[in-house]
Design a protein around this motif. Structure first.
Motif, PDB file in Angstrom:
ATOM      1  N   ASP A 127       0.824  -1.205   0.000  1.00 28.03           N
ATOM      2  CA  ASP A 127       0.000   0.000   0.000  1.00 28.03           C
ATOM      3  C   ASP A 127       0.861   1.259   0.000  1.00 28.03           C
ATOM      4  O   ASP A 127       0.346   2.361  -0.162  1.00 28.03           O
ATOM      5  CB  ASP A 127      -0.915   0.020   1.235  1.00 28.03           C
ATOM      6  N   ASP A 128       2.152   1.096   0.201  1.00 27.68           N
ATOM      7  CA  ASP A 128       3.060   2.233   0.271  1.00 27.68           C
ATOM      8  C   ASP A 128       3.222   2.857  -1.122  1.00 27.68           C
ATOM      9  O   ASP A 128       3.609   2.175  -2.072  1.00 27.68           O
ATOM     10  CB  ASP A 128       4.423   1.766   0.803  1.00 27.68           C
ATOM     11  N   PRO A 129       2.910   4.149  -1.268  1.00 27.09           N
ATOM     12  CA  PRO A 129       3.001   4.788  -2.586  1.00 27.09           C
ATOM     13  C   PRO A 129       4.413   4.784  -3.174  1.00 27.09           C
ATOM     14  O   PRO A 129       4.586   4.659  -4.388  1.00 27.09           O
ATOM     15  CB  PRO A 129       2.511   6.218  -2.354  1.00 27.09           C
ATOM     16  N   VAL A 130       5.422   4.897  -2.322  1.00 22.47           N
ATOM     17  CA  VAL A 130       6.805   4.867  -2.814  1.00 22.47           C
ATOM     18  C   VAL A 130       7.103   3.483  -3.393  1.00 22.47           C
ATOM     19  O   VAL A 130       7.667   3.355  -4.477  1.00 22.47           O
ATOM     20  CB  VAL A 130       7.809   5.236  -1.697  1.00 22.47           C
ATOM     21  N   GLN A 131       6.705   2.453  -2.665  1.00 23.30           N
ATOM     22  CA  GLN A 131       6.927   1.073  -3.129  1.00 23.30           C
ATOM     23  C   GLN A 131       6.173   0.823  -4.439  1.00 23.30           C
ATOM     24  O   GLN A 131       6.710   0.217  -5.360  1.00 23.30           O
ATOM     25  CB  GLN A 131       6.445   0.091  -2.037  1.00 23.30           C
ATOM     26  N   GLN A 132       4.943   1.312  -4.521  1.00 26.44           N
ATOM     27  CA  GLN A 132       4.165   1.130  -5.745  1.00 26.44           C
ATOM     28  C   GLN A 132       4.835   1.827  -6.933  1.00 26.44           C
ATOM     29  O   GLN A 132       4.858   1.293  -8.040  1.00 26.44           O
ATOM     30  CB  GLN A 132       2.741   1.668  -5.556  1.00 26.44           C
ATOM     31  N   GLU A 133       5.387   3.014  -6.704  1.00 25.58           N
ATOM     32  CA  GLU A 133       6.078   3.738  -7.771  1.00 25.58           C
ATOM     33  C   GLU A 133       7.334   2.987  -8.204  1.00 25.58           C
ATOM     34  O   GLU A 133       7.633   2.902  -9.400  1.00 25.58           O
ATOM     35  CB  GLU A 133       6.427   5.167  -7.323  1.00 25.58           C
ATOM     36  N   LEU A 134       8.058   2.417  -7.259  1.00 25.84           N
ATOM     37  CA  LEU A 134       9.260   1.661  -7.597  1.00 25.84           C
ATOM     38  C   LEU A 134       8.912   0.404  -8.396  1.00 25.84           C
ATOM     39  O   LEU A 134       9.612   0.048  -9.354  1.00 25.84           O
ATOM     40  CB  LEU A 134      10.050   1.319  -6.333  1.00 25.84           C
ATOM     41  N   VAL A 135       7.832  -0.246  -8.027  1.00 31.86           N
ATOM     42  CA  VAL A 135       7.375  -1.424  -8.769  1.00 31.86           C
ATOM     43  C   VAL A 135       6.981  -1.015 -10.187  1.00 31.86           C
ATOM     44  O   VAL A 135       7.327  -1.678 -11.171  1.00 31.86           O
ATOM     45  CB  VAL A 135       6.197  -2.119  -8.039  1.00 31.86           C
ATOM     46  N   ARG A 136       6.288   0.115 -10.313  1.00 36.00           N
ATOM     47  CA  ARG A 136       5.894   0.610 -11.623  1.00 36.00           C
ATOM     48  C   ARG A 136       7.140   0.891 -12.484  1.00 36.00           C
ATOM     49  O   ARG A 136       7.198   0.525 -13.659  1.00 36.00           O
ATOM     50  CB  ARG A 136       5.054   1.889 -11.497  1.00 36.00           C
ATOM     51  N   GLN A 137       8.158   1.511 -11.881  1.00 32.96           N
ATOM     52  CA  GLN A 137       9.390   1.809 -12.601  1.00 32.96           C
ATOM     53  C   GLN A 137      10.091   0.519 -13.058  1.00 32.96           C
ATOM     54  O   GLN A 137      10.588   0.447 -14.188  1.00 32.96           O
ATOM     55  CB  GLN A 137      10.342   2.624 -11.726  1.00 32.96           C
ATOM     56  N   ALA A 138      10.123  -0.468 -12.187  1.00 33.86           N
ATOM     57  CA  ALA A 138      10.773  -1.736 -12.543  1.00 33.86           C
ATOM     58  C   ALA A 138      10.030  -2.418 -13.689  1.00 33.86           C
ATOM     59  O   ALA A 138      10.659  -2.938 -14.623  1.00 33.86           O
ATOM     60  CB  ALA A 138      10.836  -2.651 -11.324  1.00 33.86           C
ATOM     61  N   LYS A 139       8.703  -2.404 -13.647  1.00 34.24           N
ATOM     62  CA  LYS A 139       7.919  -2.991 -14.739  1.00 34.24           C
ATOM     63  C   LYS A 139       8.180  -2.248 -16.046  1.00 34.24           C
ATOM     64  O   LYS A 139       8.329  -2.865 -17.101  1.00 34.24           O
ATOM     65  CB  LYS A 139       6.426  -2.923 -14.414  1.00 34.24           C
ATOM     66  N   GLU A 140       8.228  -0.930 -15.948  1.00 37.40           N
ATOM     67  CA  GLU A 140       8.467  -0.107 -17.135  1.00 37.40           C
ATOM     68  C   GLU A 140       9.839  -0.402 -17.731  1.00 37.40           C
ATOM     69  O   GLU A 140       9.993  -0.531 -18.948  1.00 37.40           O
ATOM     70  CB  GLU A 140       8.348   1.372 -16.770  1.00 37.40           C
ATOM     71  N   GLU A 141      10.849  -0.511 -16.882  1.00 37.92           N
ATOM     72  CA  GLU A 141      12.203  -0.817 -17.373  1.00 37.92           C
ATOM     73  C   GLU A 141      12.253  -2.200 -18.018  1.00 37.92           C
ATOM     74  O   GLU A 141      12.936  -2.400 -19.027  1.00 37.92           O
ATOM     75  CB  GLU A 141      13.230  -0.713 -16.246  1.00 37.92           C
ATOM     76  N   THR A 142      11.545  -3.152 -17.442  1.00 42.15           N
ATOM     77  CA  THR A 142      11.512  -4.502 -18.007  1.00 42.15           C
ATOM     78  C   THR A 142      10.845  -4.481 -19.377  1.00 42.15           C
ATOM     79  O   THR A 142      11.349  -5.084 -20.327  1.00 42.15           O
ATOM     80  CB  THR A 142      10.790  -5.467 -17.046  1.00 42.15           C
TER      81      THR A 142
END
Length: 172
Positions: free
Chosen positions: A30-45
């Motif tokens: 639920d942490d917005p920072v964690q969600q943003e990091l996950v989004r960035q990792a998916k985008e990079e992949t």
């Protein structure tokens, strides 16, 4: 004949296999920072996969320009390029990954890199020159750069994930 290039294509397969979806536990945060990091990792992949697909499209498009459009190899390459473009167009990582797996399964038996004169219309020497030209060197260099950039970016994101996790634990 082209055995020295097989490791490059195996490296492509390995890189794509390494670019798997993230741990489902991270996705539930639920942490917005964690969600943003996950989004960035998916985008990079997704960016890495698309870059790898585009490199293969560039390479095989160049090969195709030297083939008679009536040959089987020309038609095989057209199908391969069409499948790669479909994978690029897919936005959902799980589907993109499945498309790649399907492409690999469909073409692993295909001799795209092997010369069969009846399928290419070219002698072994002619086909080898096409497959090992400057375009291959350019694509190989770009591929290695893309993979290195990807792993660097993912390492940085992973460091941020760990930092964020430590911050959350310290706040508790």
């Amino acid at each position: 004949m082209l055995l020295k290039y097989i490791p490059l294509f195996l490296l492509v397969q390995l890189s794509i296999a390494a670019a798997k979806p993230l741990d489902p536990e991270l996705l539930k945060s639920d942490d917005p920072v964690q969600q943003e990091l996950v989004r960035q990792a998916k985008e990079e992949t997704a960016n890495l996969l698309n870059a790898l697909f585009r490199s293969q499209i560039d390479y095989f498009t160049e090969v195709k320009t030297h083939l008679n459009p009536q040959t089987k190899r020309f038609q095989d390459i057209n199908i391969y390029i069409t499948r790669l473009n479909q994978a690029i167009a897919e936005k959902e990582m799980a589907k993109k990954d499945q498309l790649w797996f399907n492409i690999f399964e469909e073409f692993k038996e295909s001799p795209l890199l092997l010369n069969r004169e009846a399928e290419t219309g070219l002698s072994d020497g002619e086909y080898k020159r096409i497959l090992t030209g400057q375009k291959l060197n350019d694509i190989s260099t770009r591929f290695i750069t893309n993979v290195a950039d990807y792993f660097w970016k993912i390492a940085k994101i992973s460091g941020k994930v760990i930092d964020n996790g430590i911050s959350i634990v310290n706040q508790s």
